[in-house]
Scaffold this active site. Structure first.
Site, short mmCIF file in Angstrom:
data_model
loop_
_atom_site.label_atom_id
_atom_site.label_comp_id
_atom_site.label_asym_id
_atom_site.label_seq_id
_atom_site.Cartn_x
_atom_site.Cartn_y
_atom_site.Cartn_z
CB ILE A 72 18.36 -29.88 1.70
CG1 ILE A 72 17.66 -28.60 0.67
CG2 ILE A 72 17.32 -30.84 1.35
CD1 ILE A 72 17.55 -29.05 -0.97
CB ALA A 73 18.88 -31.34 6.92
CD GLU A 106 27.90 -22.14 -2.30
OE1 GLU A 106 28.15 -21.09 -2.80
OE2 GLU A 106 27.12 -22.30 -1.51
CG ASN A 111 26.02 -35.13 0.32
OD1 ASN A 111 25.57 -36.45 -0.02
ND2 ASN A 111 25.53 -34.32 1.34
CE1 TYR A 118 20.25 -30.10 -3.32
CE2 TYR A 118 22.56 -30.70 -3.23
CZ TYR A 118 21.33 -30.36 -2.67
OH TYR A 118 21.24 -30.18 -1.41
#
Length: 146
Positions: A72-73, A106, A111, A118
């Site tokens: 995801i970015a 992961e 981060n 999440y």
């Protein structure tokens, strides 16, 4: 940001995604890797656009009864606008439509911003993969959502 739209990954999006990869990750995916994902029958990717500009994306592999989030970015200029939330919502919907009850991923131990995203969507810490990231041997936190 009212012009956000959700799309399925297409070949024309790949250059923009690689640009985001290079801005966001120390070991970004290559163009060839991302093109391979288009041919991977287990891979599903969502792309978020603002006025037809790719501003974020996320992907997962659907394997039997789990969705494994690959990445995801969000483009750095568009962070803090809820785009990460939208991407994760869309990935969860993809799993729900296919009756896939579990999702995993992961994430770098360092981060905490991603970890908090999440957790907001019900992911829980389930373990650690030691020295998972090859660029600096950082550990990865394993997270699951059931």
């Amino acid at each position: 940001m009212t012009n956000l739209t959700v799309h399925t990954l297409e070949k024309d999006d790949i250059d923009s995604i690689i640009e985001i990869e290079n801005l966001c990750f120390p070991t970004p995916w290559t163009k060839e890797s991302m093109e391979g994902e288009l041919r991977n029958k287990f891979a599903k990717y969502v792309v978020i656009k603002n006025n037809n500009l790719v501003v974020g994306y996320g992907g997962l592999w659907l394997i039997i009864d789990e969705g494994h989030i690959t990445n995801i970015a969000v483009h750095p200029e568009f962070r803090g606008m809820g785009i990460g939330n939208k991407i994760l919502e869309e990935l969860i919907k993809l799993c729900e439509k296919r009756n896939i009850p579990s999702m995993t991923l992961e994430v770098r131990i360092s981060n905490t911003i991603a970890q908090n995203l999440y957790k907001k969507f019900g992911f829980k810490e389930a373990g650690v993969r030691k020295k998972y990231y090859g660029d600096n041997d950082e550990d990865a936190l394993i997270m699951w959502r059931n």
